[in-house]
Design an enzyme around this catalytic site. Structure first.
Site, PDB file in Angstrom:
ATOM      1  N   ASP A  58       8.444  11.558   4.624  1.00 43.66           N
ATOM      2  CA  ASP A  58       8.444  10.091   4.568  1.00 43.66           C
ATOM      3  C   ASP A  58       9.841   9.538   4.288  1.00 43.66           C
ATOM      4  O   ASP A  58      10.190   8.463   4.766  1.00 43.66           O
ATOM      5  CB  ASP A  58       7.454   9.610   3.501  1.00 43.66           C
ATOM      6  CG  ASP A  58       6.043  10.080   3.811  1.00 43.66           C
ATOM      7  OD1 ASP A  58       5.352   9.404   4.587  1.00 43.66           O
ATOM      8  OD2 ASP A  58       5.646  11.151   3.309  1.00 43.66           O
ATOM      9  N   GLU A  90       8.832   0.143   9.111  1.00 46.25           N
ATOM     10  CA  GLU A  90       8.058   0.704  10.229  1.00 46.25           C
ATOM     11  C   GLU A  90       6.921  -0.220  10.624  1.00 46.25           C
ATOM     12  O   GLU A  90       6.202  -0.752   9.787  1.00 46.25           O
ATOM     13  CB  GLU A  90       7.500   2.088   9.897  1.00 46.25           C
ATOM     14  CG  GLU A  90       6.913   2.730  11.146  1.00 46.25           C
ATOM     15  CD  GLU A  90       6.417   4.139  10.920  1.00 46.25           C
ATOM     16  OE1 GLU A  90       7.268   5.044  10.910  1.00 46.25           O
ATOM     17  OE2 GLU A  90       5.209   4.330  10.739  1.00 46.25           O
ATOM     18  N   ASP A 124       9.431   3.471   4.994  1.00 44.89           N
ATOM     19  CA  ASP A 124       8.262   3.974   5.728  1.00 44.89           C
ATOM     20  C   ASP A 124       7.062   3.772   4.803  1.00 44.89           C
ATOM     21  O   ASP A 124       6.867   4.546   3.864  1.00 44.89           O
ATOM     22  CB  ASP A 124       8.463   5.460   6.055  1.00 44.89           C
ATOM     23  CG  ASP A 124       7.278   6.042   6.798  1.00 44.89           C
ATOM     24  OD1 ASP A 124       6.570   5.281   7.486  1.00 44.89           O
ATOM     25  OD2 ASP A 124       7.048   7.257   6.682  1.00 44.89           O
TER      26      ASP A 124
END
Lengths: 177, 177
Positions: free
Chosen positions: A143, A71, A11
């Site tokens: 995260d 992501e 991420d």
């Protein structure tokens, strides 16, 4: 699907990049590790990117993942934040390319759908689903949780694709082929 | 200002990245080289980024620039193109960081202003100004011309800053200090 597939979820973010590694075997997922990378604030942007790149290079060397799930988030961003995020994505993809790791991209909605069954799930629902699926206790940095969700999403999607590849040709109507 | 300053200008793009090297000595600019980098279209995004990164690493090793002047362009872009451009910017900055080269960023308007005297100059005006300033003959690829303009912009700005640093403290009114 191979005997087991190991996925590194990332991420990305300039301030905090989350990572998580999940191994998938038929019928089971196994949590291998997770964490976050935060370059010192005083570094220049270029040195922050080098810091994040170095961390992902290390993750790839340590865990030898089959794929890196990254992501891909266009929604709700302005141009400037897209630039910043793109820069981090660039150095993450570079680390993957150098390690020969395939990059797969998933949007937050795809990730939520795969992990909770709903593309609009709340953050806490995603975290609970991950904790349950991976048998984790205690709090995980947001995260890192997102990174684990990305890894799980790839494993789910990968399994689904393998299933579809095995069954779809016989089930599709002629007109759709 | 040092005896001479060498600047590598980079105009980033996934399809075409322009580069140009200019050396500045007191009262004179010297063109050292320019070109473009275009990764094969069939490569994955990650491998395209690796291709561009490798080229910039090579430029830094060949020319040993004091600074890398990078285009920073937020205007007129949508979020998706900002992502793509950010990814290239990320790997360019990473190459600079690894080579210990300082990164300076300039917007297209700043570059045009420095090179032609107008922030709204047309592309052809910029190209003519560069050709005149660097005593170049013949056509240059647009992206390489932009990269040379970035390098020139940094040299001009750098010289201006050095001049201002030498004169400003004595000229500023007390209230402004």
């Amino acid at each position: 699907m191979r005997e087991s597939v190991r996925v590194l979820g990332i991420d990305p973010g300039t301030a905090v990049t989350g990572w998580g590694v999940v191994e998938g075997r038929p019928g089971a997922f196994r949590h291998l590790g997770h964490g976050t990378v935060s370059p010192p604030l005083k570094l220049t942007l270029a040195r922050k990117l080098a810091h994040i790149h170095g961390a992902v290079v290390e993750q790839c060397a340590t865990w030898r993942p089959h794929a890196l799930a990254l992501e891909k988030s266009f929604v709700g961003r302005n141009v400037q934040s897209a630039f910043r995020l793109g820069e981090v994505r660039g150095v993450v993809m570079l680390a993957a390319a150098a390690a020969g790791v395939v990059v797969a991209e998933y949007s937050p909605a795809e990730t939520k759908l795969a992990v909770t069954g709903s593309g609009r799930a709340e953050k806490t629902q995603v975290e609970r689903a991950i904790a349950r699926e991976l048998a984790l206790d205690g709090a995980i940095a947001a995260d890192a949780a997102d990174a684990l969700a990305l890894a799980l999403c790839h494993l789910q999607t990968f399994r689904l694709r393998a299933l579809l590849a095995a069954t779809a040709p016989r089930r599709l109507p002629l007109g759709a082929r």
